[in-house]
Write an enzyme that holds these catalytic residues in place. Sequence first.
Site, PDB file in Angstrom:
ATOM      1  N   GLY A  39      -6.117   5.890  11.009  1.00  0.00           N
ATOM      2  CA  GLY A  39      -6.296   6.841   9.923  1.00  0.00           C
ATOM      3  C   GLY A  39      -5.012   7.598   9.636  1.00  0.00           C
ATOM      4  O   GLY A  39      -3.902   7.073   9.763  1.00  0.00           O
ATOM      5  N   SER A  40      -5.161   8.850   9.252  1.00  0.00           N
ATOM      6  CA  SER A  40      -4.008   9.624   8.803  1.00  0.00           C
ATOM      7  C   SER A  40      -3.024   9.982   9.909  1.00  0.00           C
ATOM      8  O   SER A  40      -1.933  10.469   9.615  1.00  0.00           O
ATOM      9  CB  SER A  40      -4.482  10.902   8.108  1.00  0.00           C
ATOM     10  N   THR A  41      -3.382   9.741  11.171  1.00  0.00           N
ATOM     11  CA  THR A  41      -2.386   9.958  12.226  1.00  0.00           C
ATOM     12  C   THR A  41      -1.213   8.988  12.050  1.00  0.00           C
ATOM     13  O   THR A  41      -0.094   9.268  12.487  1.00  0.00           O
ATOM     14  CB  THR A  41      -3.004   9.774  13.625  1.00  0.00           C
TER      15      THR A  41
END
Length: 639
Positions: A321-323
Site C-alpha cells: 500500500g502507501s508505505t
Amino acid sequence: MNGQRFIRDTQEPKRQLVVLLIAVGVFFFILVTRLWYLQIIKAEDFQSLSENNRLRLVPVAASRGTIFDRNGAVLVSNRPSFSVAVIPQEVRDRDWLVDQLVTLLGADRDELVKKWEKGKGRARYYPIVLASGITRDQLELLEEKRLWLPGIEVEMKPVRQYENGTLAAHLLGYIGEISDEELKNPAFVGYNSGDYLGKSGIERSWEEVLHGHDGGRQIEVDARGRILRTIAETPPTMGSSLVLTIDAQLQKRAEQAFGDQAGAAVVMEVNTGEILAFVSNPEFDPALFAGRMPPEIWKQYLEDKRHPLENKALKGQYPPGSTYKIITALAGLEEGIIDDHTTVTCKGSYALGNTTFRCWDKKGHGAVDLRRALRESCDVYFYVLGEKLGIDRLSAYAQKFALGAPMGVGLDNEKGGLIPTSAWKLQRHKTRWFQGDTLSAAIGQGYVLMTPIQLASMTAAIATDGIVYRPRLVKRIIDRDGKVLREFQPEIITRADISPRSFKSVKEGLWAVVNESGGTGGMSRIPDVRVAGKTGTSQVVKLRDTRGFIPYQYRDHALFVAYAPYEHPEVAVAVVIEHGEHGGSAAAPIAGSILRAYFEGKGVIRRPVKAGKGTAAGDDGSGENATSDEGAQPREDQE
C-alpha cells in the site's frame, strides 16, 4: 554243502556289524562336526545372544538447549516426559501385548502397531517407542502391571517447556516426533524412531545446535526384567543454548497490543538489524505439538479464519500500500523528476487513457508538494510520479533496499515478496507491462508484495540513510555453563546508493505524517519521543461497490511503518493488520503502543499513557474501483 552254508551264516553278521559301525561313525562324525560348528564357528554369535538375554541397552535422551531472550529470560526450557517402549526380543505374543496397552493407555491399536512395524529394521533388543507423553495415572497403571507385561519399558525423555505459554510461538516453533520421511533424510543420521526434533521456527532452523547427543546405559536384568546392575553408561550431551535478539517484555506488550486482530509486527534495531519483537497473531500453543494434539483443538486451529498456524511475519506477503510511496518518492528525487517544491494538482482522480485512477480523498487534495503528498498520502501525486518513472526504474530503487528476495533472517521458508518488472510480467503472464500497472505499483498495489520483515527492514534503512542490515534473531550460541561458543555480529547486506538530500526530504515527509495537522499517522504519537512513519491500506480483492457490508475476508489490510526517535533513530517497527481496513486508525495505534513500550523499557517514558490524538485522514472514505484491461486497479486508499 553244509560247509558253504556255515560260511554264509558267519559272514552275514559281520557285514551287518560293519554297516552298523559305519552308521555309528557317520552319526558321531556329524555330531562332532555340529558341536564344532556351534562351539567354535558360532560361539561369538551365541555368546552375544546369551548376553542380550540378560543385558539391555537403555537409551538416555539428551536435553535440548535452552532458549533465552536478549536479557537472559528463559523462553524455552525442558521438562520430563514419560514414554512407553517395547523390546521385541522379549515379546512372545505381540497382539496380546498390544491389546493390553490399548486397555491401559486408551491408545489407538492401529497406531501402536504402526509404530512397532517402524522399528522392525533395527536390532530386536533395541527398544521401540510406542507411546509418548503418557500421564502420571497411566504411568502408575503400567508400573502395577509391569511384571505381567514382558518387554515393556518406561523411558523418561525431556520435552519442551514454553515458559510463557503462547508468547512468540511462531518464532520459537515447536518440536514433535521424527517422521518416517525425516528418518530417511541424511541430515538426521543418528536419530531413532520416537526421537523429538524441531518442526518449525527456531526449533527447526537451529535443530543441529539445540539437539545434543543421546547417551545410554547397559543394564543387567533378571528373567522377569528387573534391573540387577548397571554394566556401562554413556552420559548424554546436552544441546547448546541460544540467546535470541528478542526482548520478551517488548514481545509481550506487542502481542497484547494486537488483541484479537490477525496480523503481524516486526520491531528492529536500525543500527544492527537485531529483531526485538516478532509477532504473528493469533498465536497457537506450541506445547500441544509435542504429544497427541486434541482433535477438537486441531479442528479449531484449521477452521479459524484468522489462520493462527500461519507465520505471518515470515511468510505473509502483502501489498505494501502507501508505505511503498517511500520508495516511489526516493526514486523520483534521485531521478530528478521531482524536488521538494514540485507540485501536482489532485482533483480526486487521475485519468490515464480511458481509465480513471482514484485518490482515496474523492474531493481531492488540491496542489500538493512532496511533503504534503506523504503527509496526507495523496495517491494522485504518486500516480503522476509513477507514470514518469516507469516500472523498471521504480523497481530498480526498490531493489536497492534488497526488496524482492528473502532477507535471510535465519528461519526456514522465509518468503521474498515481489518487486515486479516489465520482464517479470512478460515471463510470468506472457503479456506486456501496461502503464496502468505502473500507477498501481507506484502506490504499493497491483503486483507488489512485501513481508512484514521487509517492511521493517526498509523502514530501518530509511532511518540509517540507506544501510540495509540483515535481520537477525540470534545473538549468540552458548554452552550449558554459559560460555560463549559463537557470537553473531551485524551484517550489512547492501548500502542503497541514494543521496542524503533525498533521504532528508523523505524523512521530513514521514515526520509530517505523524506530527503535523492532517497527517494520516497521528495516532502513533507518543510522549517525549518524536516518531516518523507512513500509513498504508492495501487492497485484498477488487470490489466494484463498497457501499454495503464487506465480508471480513474481503476487507483491506491496514499497515503502518515507523522509526524513532526522529533525530537519532534507534528502532523501526512495521505493523500489518489483516483486513483492518485503515492504516491510520487500525495499525498506527498498535505501532504507537509498541514504540511506547520500547521507550518505557529504556526509561525514556516513565509512565503508561494513552495513545496520542491525531487525525487519521480518510478513515471514512469510500469509493469504487476503476476498471481497466491494464491490470488490477487500487480501490481508495482509505489511509
